[in-house]
Write a protein that holds these residues in place. Structure first.
Motif, PDB file in Angstrom:
ATOM      1  N   SER A  41      42.783  35.576  45.757  1.00  0.00           N
ATOM      2  CA  SER A  41      43.773  35.069  44.768  1.00  0.00           C
ATOM      3  C   SER A  41      43.661  35.165  43.527  1.00  0.00           C
ATOM      4  O   SER A  41      44.114  35.661  42.525  1.00  0.00           O
ATOM      5  CB  SER A  41      44.439  33.830  45.144  1.00  0.00           C
ATOM      6  N   ARG A  42      42.040  34.862  42.891  1.00  0.00           N
ATOM      7  CA  ARG A  42      41.749  35.021  41.733  1.00  0.00           C
ATOM      8  C   ARG A  42      41.485  36.451  41.289  1.00  0.00           C
ATOM      9  O   ARG A  42      42.046  36.891  40.211  1.00  0.00           O
ATOM     10  CB  ARG A  42      40.259  34.228  41.611  1.00  0.00           C
ATOM     11  N   ARG A  43      41.084  37.459  42.226  1.00  0.00           N
ATOM     12  CA  ARG A  43      40.968  38.867  42.022  1.00  0.00           C
ATOM     13  C   ARG A  43      42.248  39.457  41.962  1.00  0.00           C
ATOM     14  O   ARG A  43      42.491  40.354  40.983  1.00  0.00           O
ATOM     15  CB  ARG A  43      40.172  39.727  43.209  1.00  0.00           C
ATOM     16  N   LEU A  44      43.114  39.098  42.598  1.00  0.00           N
ATOM     17  CA  LEU A  44      44.613  39.628  42.359  1.00  0.00           C
ATOM     18  C   LEU A  44      45.194  39.274  40.979  1.00  0.00           C
ATOM     19  O   LEU A  44      45.858  39.967  40.525  1.00  0.00           O
ATOM     20  CB  LEU A  44      45.593  38.975  43.406  1.00  0.00           C
ATOM     21  N   ALA A  45      44.953  37.789  40.652  1.00  0.00           N
ATOM     22  CA  ALA A  45      45.384  37.276  39.130  1.00  0.00           C
ATOM     23  C   ALA A  45      44.877  38.278  38.260  1.00  0.00           C
ATOM     24  O   ALA A  45      45.403  38.644  37.168  1.00  0.00           O
ATOM     25  CB  ALA A  45      44.909  35.896  39.056  1.00  0.00           C
TER      26      ALA A  45
ATOM     27  N   ILE B  57      46.613  41.557  38.000  1.00  0.00           N
ATOM     28  CA  ILE B  57      47.675  41.507  37.352  1.00  0.00           C
ATOM     29  C   ILE B  57      47.580  41.315  35.950  1.00  0.00           C
ATOM     30  O   ILE B  57      48.418  41.869  35.116  1.00  0.00           O
ATOM     31  CB  ILE B  57      48.644  40.388  38.165  1.00  0.00           C
ATOM     32  N   ALA B  58      46.764  40.547  35.570  1.00  0.00           N
ATOM     33  CA  ALA B  58      46.705  40.301  34.122  1.00  0.00           C
ATOM     34  C   ALA B  58      46.316  41.474  33.604  1.00  0.00           C
ATOM     35  O   ALA B  58      46.690  41.958  32.058  1.00  0.00           O
ATOM     36  CB  ALA B  58      45.674  39.108  33.794  1.00  0.00           C
ATOM     37  N   ALA B  59      45.229  42.253  34.088  1.00  0.00           N
ATOM     38  CA  ALA B  59      44.516  43.461  33.479  1.00  0.00           C
ATOM     39  C   ALA B  59      45.732  44.598  33.528  1.00  0.00           C
ATOM     40  O   ALA B  59      45.881  45.218  32.249  1.00  0.00           O
ATOM     41  CB  ALA B  59      43.607  44.086  34.169  1.00  0.00           C
TER      42      ALA B  59
END
Length: 314
Positions: free
Chosen positions: A301-305, A308-310
């Motif tokens: 979930s952190r990697r996905l966030a 998305i932010a990048a």
């Protein structure tokens, strides 16, 4: 005032909401005289619908539980099947129609059957609404009633490798997963929580002994091997800050179940093939959430966030 047939159906629908109706109000709703209303009520009684009346100014009428199911409704087995279906539909029904149908059905069930279907409904843990349902209703009903009344069960169980064992189990919940129905219970001989596929259970009996309920596992459900699920402790657990009805409409999921924590919060427990897939699935629900576990899902979930932010230039 409509045809006699349509009027009778409207009268029956009014009575099935469970309230006690003043005679004058019923007659006004139907657009008939008091004499016609009494005649229609007598017709319902002749058909087997148990309508009670009370004395007093104007009188009151209500539909009560009788000694048998009224004609043209349901057999005992059909009533159980209907309750199971409505129980599964209710969490995903924002209109409340499924809950309303459950209440109406409960108004006309005889007491012997009402207790049985209430026990089954209370013990069912709804799964994905896309999950196909395949279960022997007699087994489902027996286990649901035993779970509700805290009675031990005994059965013959065929494991994944074809090994047959005899089990003594304290049943707690009926759980719907991608491959059918399971019963979650405490295996008395093994001293541990276990789940058993209903289609592998035979020679089921309820000897009549009772048990003191144990605390259910809070962070994981012990799904059996062979379900496409990780082992105990590897279930994905997500708490959504939104009502169950909202999340159930948006969550794309084939395995697991949603449960209400309170009116504004619900929890999703699942056993996915991929943590990355699950991280994406819960993010698309579109409501705030907290990943309660396991660490693999937290990391994905952190990697996905971060991705998305990048992508958004954050």
């Amino acid at each position: 005032m409509g045809t006699p047939g349509s009027r009778m159906l409207e009268l029956l629908s009014l009575l099935q909401d469970g309230r006690s109706w003043p005679a004058a109000e019923l007659a006004d709703r139907l657009g008939v005289s008091s004499r016609t209303l009494r005649r229609d009520l007598d017709r319902l009684r002749d058909l087997g619908y148990p309508v009670s009346s009370s004395r007093g100014p104007g009188g009151h009428y209500r539909l009560v539980a009788g000694r048998a199911l009224p004609p043209l409704l349901l057999t005992d087995e059909e009533a159980v099947a209907t309750v199971v279906g409505l129980r599964l539909a209710a969490p995903a029904d924002p209109t409340g129609a499924a809950e309303g149908a459950l209440r109406k059905l409960g108004q006309v069930l005889p007491s012997r059957l009402r207790h049985r279907v209430q026990a089954v409904a209370a013990s069912i843990e709804p799964g994905s609404r896309r999950t196909p349902v395949a279960a022997d209703l007699r087994v489902l009903q027996t286990l649901g009633t035993a779970a509700h009344t805290h009675q031990d069960v005994r059965f013959r169980y065929e494991g994944k490798a074809g090994v047959v064992t005899r089990r003594r189990v304290e049943p707690y919940r009926l759980v719907q997963l991608s491959r059918g129905w399971y019963v979650l219970g405490w295996d008395r001989d093994r001293g541990a929580w276990r789940t058993f596929r209903l289609d592998r259970i035979s020679e089921l009996s309820v000897p009549g002994t009772t048990f003191t309920p144990r605390a259910l596992p809070e962070s994981s459900v012990p799904f059996p091997s062979g379900t496409g699920a990780p082992s105990v402790g590897e279930q994905g657990i997500v708490r959504f800050s939104a009502p169950l009805a909202v999340v159930s409409e948006r969550l794309v999921a084939e395995v697991g179940y949603l449960e209400a924590v309170d009116e504004d919060t619900c929890r999703y427990v699942t056993v996915p093939d991929s943590w990355e897939w699950l991280a994406v699935a819960i993010a698309t629900v579109g409501v705030p959430y907290i990943v309660e576990g396991p660490p693999e899902l937290v990391a994905q979930s952190r990697r996905l966030a971060e991705r998305i932010a990048a992508a958004a230039g954050g």
